[in-house]
Motif scaffolding. Sequence first.
Motif, PDB file in Angstrom:
ATOM      1  N   PHE A 504      -0.231 -15.663   9.848  1.00  0.00           N
ATOM      2  CA  PHE A 504      -1.099 -15.321   8.721  1.00  0.00           C
ATOM      3  C   PHE A 504      -0.425 -14.215   7.924  1.00  0.00           C
ATOM      4  O   PHE A 504       0.550 -13.592   8.379  1.00  0.00           O
ATOM      5  N   TYR A 505      -0.952 -14.017   6.719  1.00  0.00           N
ATOM      6  CA  TYR A 505      -0.372 -13.013   5.828  1.00  0.00           C
ATOM      7  C   TYR A 505      -1.260 -11.770   5.782  1.00  0.00           C
ATOM      8  O   TYR A 505      -2.491 -11.863   5.802  1.00  0.00           O
ATOM      9  N   ALA A 506      -0.603 -10.620   5.708  1.00  0.00           N
ATOM     10  CA  ALA A 506      -1.317  -9.339   5.706  1.00  0.00           C
ATOM     11  C   ALA A 506      -0.578  -8.372   4.797  1.00  0.00           C
ATOM     12  O   ALA A 506       0.480  -8.680   4.235  1.00  0.00           O
ATOM     13  N   THR A 507      -1.146  -7.210   4.668  1.00  0.00           N
ATOM     14  CA  THR A 507      -0.472  -6.139   3.937  1.00  0.00           C
ATOM     15  C   THR A 507      -0.870  -4.817   4.585  1.00  0.00           C
ATOM     16  O   THR A 507      -1.800  -4.752   5.389  1.00  0.00           O
ATOM     17  N   GLY A 508      -0.120  -3.768   4.247  1.00  0.00           N
ATOM     18  CA  GLY A 508      -0.470  -2.435   4.721  1.00  0.00           C
ATOM     19  C   GLY A 508      -0.086  -2.141   6.157  1.00  0.00           C
ATOM     20  O   GLY A 508      -0.702  -1.279   6.785  1.00  0.00           O
ATOM     21  N   LEU A 509       0.940  -2.842   6.713  1.00  0.00           N
ATOM     22  CA  LEU A 509       1.316  -2.618   8.116  1.00  0.00           C
ATOM     23  C   LEU A 509       2.290  -1.461   8.295  1.00  0.00           C
ATOM     24  O   LEU A 509       2.734  -1.194   9.413  1.00  0.00           O
ATOM     25  N   GLY A 510       2.625  -0.779   7.224  1.00  0.00           N
ATOM     26  CA  GLY A 510       3.427   0.434   7.348  1.00  0.00           C
ATOM     27  C   GLY A 510       4.923   0.203   7.198  1.00  0.00           C
ATOM     28  O   GLY A 510       5.368  -0.796   6.632  1.00  0.00           O
ATOM     29  N   ALA A 511       5.696   1.139   7.719  1.00  0.00           N
ATOM     30  CA  ALA A 511       7.158   1.133   7.543  1.00  0.00           C
ATOM     31  C   ALA A 511       7.783  -0.058   8.255  1.00  0.00           C
ATOM     32  O   ALA A 511       7.262  -0.572   9.252  1.00  0.00           O
ATOM     33  N   VAL A 512       8.932  -0.501   7.710  1.00  0.00           N
ATOM     34  CA  VAL A 512       9.655  -1.643   8.275  1.00  0.00           C
ATOM     35  C   VAL A 512      11.124  -1.271   8.481  1.00  0.00           C
ATOM     36  O   VAL A 512      11.659  -0.374   7.834  1.00  0.00           O
ATOM     37  N   THR A 513      11.754  -1.989   9.402  1.00  0.00           N
ATOM     38  CA  THR A 513      13.211  -1.908   9.540  1.00  0.00           C
ATOM     39  C   THR A 513      13.847  -2.730   8.424  1.00  0.00           C
ATOM     40  O   THR A 513      13.240  -3.673   7.918  1.00  0.00           O
ATOM     41  N   ASN A 514      15.030  -2.377   8.028  1.00  0.00           N
ATOM     42  CA  ASN A 514      15.767  -3.168   7.035  1.00  0.00           C
ATOM     43  C   ASN A 514      14.951  -3.429   5.760  1.00  0.00           C
ATOM     44  O   ASN A 514      14.828  -4.575   5.318  1.00  0.00           O
ATOM     45  N   PRO A 515      14.367  -2.387   5.153  1.00  0.00           N
ATOM     46  CA  PRO A 515      13.531  -2.623   3.967  1.00  0.00           C
ATOM     47  C   PRO A 515      14.360  -3.058   2.760  1.00  0.00           C
ATOM     48  O   PRO A 515      15.480  -2.564   2.557  1.00  0.00           O
ATOM     49  N   PRO A 516      13.848  -3.993   1.953  1.00  0.00           N
ATOM     50  CA  PRO A 516      14.540  -4.362   0.715  1.00  0.00           C
ATOM     51  C   PRO A 516      14.275  -3.314  -0.361  1.00  0.00           C
ATOM     52  O   PRO A 516      13.482  -2.383  -0.167  1.00  0.00           O
ATOM     53  N   ALA A 517      14.923  -3.468  -1.500  1.00  0.00           N
ATOM     54  CA  ALA A 517      14.600  -2.611  -2.638  1.00  0.00           C
ATOM     55  C   ALA A 517      13.193  -2.939  -3.123  1.00  0.00           C
ATOM     56  O   ALA A 517      12.702  -4.065  -2.975  1.00  0.00           O
ATOM     57  N   THR A 518      12.538  -1.960  -3.693  1.00  0.00           N
ATOM     58  CA  THR A 518      11.210  -2.191  -4.261  1.00  0.00           C
ATOM     59  C   THR A 518      11.285  -3.314  -5.294  1.00  0.00           C
ATOM     60  O   THR A 518      12.150  -3.322  -6.169  1.00  0.00           O
ATOM     61  N   GLY A 519      10.389  -4.282  -5.166  1.00  0.00           N
ATOM     62  CA  GLY A 519      10.337  -5.404  -6.093  1.00  0.00           C
ATOM     63  C   GLY A 519      11.218  -6.570  -5.711  1.00  0.00           C
ATOM     64  O   GLY A 519      11.105  -7.652  -6.298  1.00  0.00           O
ATOM     65  N   ALA A 520      12.109  -6.390  -4.730  1.00  0.00           N
ATOM     66  CA  ALA A 520      13.041  -7.443  -4.330  1.00  0.00           C
ATOM     67  C   ALA A 520      12.471  -8.258  -3.182  1.00  0.00           C
ATOM     68  O   ALA A 520      11.571  -7.825  -2.459  1.00  0.00           O
ATOM     69  N   ALA A 521      13.015  -9.450  -2.979  1.00  0.00           N
ATOM     70  CA  ALA A 521      12.564 -10.317  -1.901  1.00  0.00           C
ATOM     71  C   ALA A 521      12.947  -9.723  -0.547  1.00  0.00           C
ATOM     72  O   ALA A 521      13.995  -9.081  -0.394  1.00  0.00           O
ATOM     73  N   SER A 522      12.101  -9.956   0.442  1.00  0.00           N
ATOM     74  CA  SER A 522      12.379  -9.483   1.798  1.00  0.00           C
ATOM     75  C   SER A 522      13.487 -10.320   2.419  1.00  0.00           C
ATOM     76  O   SER A 522      13.577 -11.533   2.169  1.00  0.00           O
ATOM     77  N   PRO A 523      14.335  -9.722   3.249  1.00  0.00           N
ATOM     78  CA  PRO A 523      15.517 -10.437   3.767  1.00  0.00           C
ATOM     79  C   PRO A 523      15.160 -11.436   4.871  1.00  0.00           C
ATOM     80  O   PRO A 523      14.181 -11.278   5.600  1.00  0.00           O
ATOM     81  N   ARG A 524      15.980 -12.465   4.980  1.00  0.00           N
ATOM     82  CA  ARG A 524      15.890 -13.415   6.091  1.00  0.00           C
ATOM     83  C   ARG A 524      16.744 -12.967   7.278  1.00  0.00           C
ATOM     84  O   ARG A 524      16.435 -13.275   8.428  1.00  0.00           O
ATOM     85  N   GLU A 525      17.836 -12.245   7.006  1.00  0.00           N
ATOM     86  CA  GLU A 525      18.765 -11.890   8.068  1.00  0.00           C
ATOM     87  C   GLU A 525      19.359 -10.522   7.799  1.00  0.00           C
ATOM     88  O   GLU A 525      20.048 -10.342   6.779  1.00  0.00           O
ATOM     89  N   PRO A 526      19.098  -9.521   8.624  1.00  0.00           N
ATOM     90  CA  PRO A 526      18.072  -9.572   9.668  1.00  0.00           C
ATOM     91  C   PRO A 526      16.682  -9.408   9.055  1.00  0.00           C
ATOM     92  O   PRO A 526      16.536  -8.866   7.966  1.00  0.00           O
ATOM     93  N   LEU A 527      15.648  -9.871   9.747  1.00  0.00           N
ATOM     94  CA  LEU A 527      14.265  -9.757   9.275  1.00  0.00           C
ATOM     95  C   LEU A 527      13.840  -8.292   9.218  1.00  0.00           C
ATOM     96  O   LEU A 527      14.362  -7.439   9.957  1.00  0.00           O
ATOM     97  N   ALA A 528      12.905  -8.015   8.327  1.00  0.00           N
ATOM     98  CA  ALA A 528      12.357  -6.662   8.201  1.00  0.00           C
ATOM     99  C   ALA A 528      11.120  -6.562   9.097  1.00  0.00           C
ATOM    100  O   ALA A 528      10.021  -6.981   8.728  1.00  0.00           O
ATOM    101  N   HIS A 529      11.315  -6.072  10.314  1.00  0.00           N
ATOM    102  CA  HIS A 529      10.226  -5.950  11.276  1.00  0.00           C
ATOM    103  C   HIS A 529       9.378  -4.715  10.982  1.00  0.00           C
ATOM    104  O   HIS A 529       9.895  -3.691  10.523  1.00  0.00           O
ATOM    105  N   ALA A 530       8.085  -4.800  11.293  1.00  0.00           N
ATOM    106  CA  ALA A 530       7.251  -3.607  11.260  1.00  0.00           C
ATOM    107  C   ALA A 530       7.735  -2.629  12.314  1.00  0.00           C
ATOM    108  O   ALA A 530       8.000  -3.024  13.461  1.00  0.00           O
ATOM    109  N   VAL A 531       7.886  -1.360  11.939  1.00  0.00           N
ATOM    110  CA  VAL A 531       8.354  -0.347  12.891  1.00  0.00           C
ATOM    111  C   VAL A 531       7.389  -0.238  14.059  1.00  0.00           C
ATOM    112  O   VAL A 531       7.798  -0.088  15.219  1.00  0.00           O
ATOM    113  N   VAL A 532       6.088  -0.315  13.767  1.00  0.00           N
ATOM    114  CA  VAL A 532       5.064  -0.312  14.811  1.00  0.00           C
ATOM    115  C   VAL A 532       4.450  -1.708  14.847  1.00  0.00           C
ATOM    116  O   VAL A 532       3.867  -2.161  13.851  1.00  0.00           O
TER     117      VAL A 532
END
Length: 592
Positions: A504-532
Amino acid sequence: MLLAAVLQVCAQTVELEEIASGLGDVVTDIQQPPGDARLFALTRDGRILILRNNTAATFLDIRDRVTSGGERGLLGLAFPPGFAAKQYFYVNYTAGGRTLISRFRVGADPDRADPASETVLLTIMQPFANHNGGQIRFGPDGFFYTGMGDGGSAGDPMNHAQNPGSLLGKLLRYDSESDLTRFIPAPGNPAAGNPAFDPAVWALGLRNPWRFSWDRATGDFWVADVGQNRAEEINFRPAANLGGENYGWSVMEGLQCFRAGCDPTGFVLPVFEYGRSEGCSVTGGFVYRGPVPALRGQYLYGDFCTARIWGLRPEGNGFVNREWLRAPAGVTTFGEDNQGEVYVGTAGGAVYRLAAGPDSGPVVLSVTNAASFVPGMVAGSIASAFVSGIVETDGSAETIPLPETLAGVSVTVNGRMAPLYGVASSPSGEQVNFQVPFESAGPGPAVVVVRRGAVATAPFEAPLAAAQPGIFTLDGTAAIAVRVEGNRLVTAAEPLAAGELIYFYATGLGAVTNPPATGAASPREPLAHAVVTPSVTVGGVPAEVLFAGLAPDLVGLFQVNLRMPAGVPAGNAEMVIETGGAAGSPVRLPMR
C-alpha cells in the motif's frame, strides 16, 4: 460516516461593516428579493425594515398582531421566485400559542406593504413559548420550506421531533405557488403516501433549527440546530442526498445519546458540534460565495451567547472549524444577498456586512499530511495546503522531476521552492499538493507561503514532524492496497487471507536511506528504505513488514509491503501504521 472536525483559531482578517443600527429590537432575519437591490431586515417585535444608506424605513409593521419576546416574535421572511412580478411575500410569526405563516402584498408604494392584505396560510399550535423555529425560505427546487422547533419546554416532553405525524421538530416543504388559494405539501416529499407521516414533512428530529441554507454554488444543504445543555450542532447534507433525514433529536443531542442507551443507527449525525465553553445557542448561516478571499467556500455561522462567528469548511475526509471574529452583540441571524455577500444580525438591533479586514488577502487555511489530513508535514513527503483566494485554475504535474510552478501557483517551505503535484479550485475550496523539500529543517515549525504571480499569502506556520504516518485511501476509510500476485487491487468482493502479500502507499514515514533530490523520482537501485521501519497491525494483529521506503520511480510517495497475519477476524479490519512514536489514522482492509 461521521466526519471528524478540528478547531483552529486565526488572526482576524475579516471585519464587520455596519449597515444599520438602533433598529429597536433583536434582528431575526435578513433577506434580499431575487433581482432586487433592496435589503430587508426583520425585528422580533413585528417590523420589516428596508435598509438603505445607513437608514431603516418601515416596509411592514404588524406589531399589533405579533406576540414577541424571548424566542417568540416575527421570525421569518421569504420572497418567492419572480417577486418583481408577483409583488407578494411570506412571513412566519407567533401569535399567542400559535405559529402563523401568512402572505402579504405590496401596496401602491413599492416600499410599503399593505398590513390589511394578510392571508393566513398555515397555523401550527405551539404548546410552549420556546423552540418556535421560524425560518421560511424557498429552496432551489422552487418549493417553500419552513423549520419548526419541537414545541418547547426541555427534552421534548411530548416527543414531537420523533413523531412523524407532528409538524413540530421538523423541516416542512410546501407548494405555495401553483395555487395561491391553497398551501399544500409539495409533491414528492420523502414520506408521501406513508400514513404515519404528515405529508408536509421533509426531515425530522430537530430541536430548534435556527437557520438553514443551501450553498448557492453546489446545492448542498446546511442546518444548525440549537442544543439542550451539552452541545450545539451543525448538520450537512450533499445536494445529491436530500430529504427524509432524521437528525436524531431527542434520541441524540449532537454526537452523543440524549436518551440513555440509545442506538444512533439511522440518524444523520452532525458534522460538527461545540460545547458550552464556546457558546450556548447556535445561529446558522451560509456558505460564503462573496468577494472576501479568506472566507470563500466556508460555512459561516455564529453563537447568540458568545457572539462568536466561525467558518466551517471541508478538508480531506472531514471538516475544519475556524473562529474569525466576534460581533458586538449576540449573533441572531445571517443573510445573503444576490451577489453572495453575507450579513450578520445581532441582539443589539444592528445589521453588519462581512468585509475584508485591513490584513485581509489570500490565506493558507491549513497544511496537512496528504494521506491522513492531520495538520502538519514531514520533510520529503507529500503535503496538502488548503488555501483561499490564490488558486484560480486547476493544474497537475505531468513530468518528473515535478515542476515548481503549476497554473501560476508556487509554494515555498522555509524559503525553499516545493515541487508541486497538483493545484485545484472547486466550490468546496482550493488545494495545493506539494512535496516538502528534503532540505527542510525539523522537527519544529516551518513557514509555508503560497504564491500566484505577485500575489502571496501571509506566512503560515505549520508543524514539521520527524514522522507523521498516513495511508492513502479510496474514500477516506478504505486503504488502497494491491495484491503482489497479479498486481490486483484489494476489494471487498475479493478480501484478503492470511499469508497473502500486499503493498500500500503511505506518506510521512520520515527519513530514508539513499534519498533522491527534492522533486526527483525515487531510485530503484539501491532502494530508498525508511531509516526506521514502521510497524503495521491488521485487526490488532502485527503484520510482517517486508519493505518500507520510497516507491521507486515516484516522488515523495512511500510504499509498504506486508504479509497478511493469521488470526484476523473476517470483515473490515482496521489497519494501523506506526513509526517514530506516531500512529496514523486507522483505515479499512477487507479480510476473509
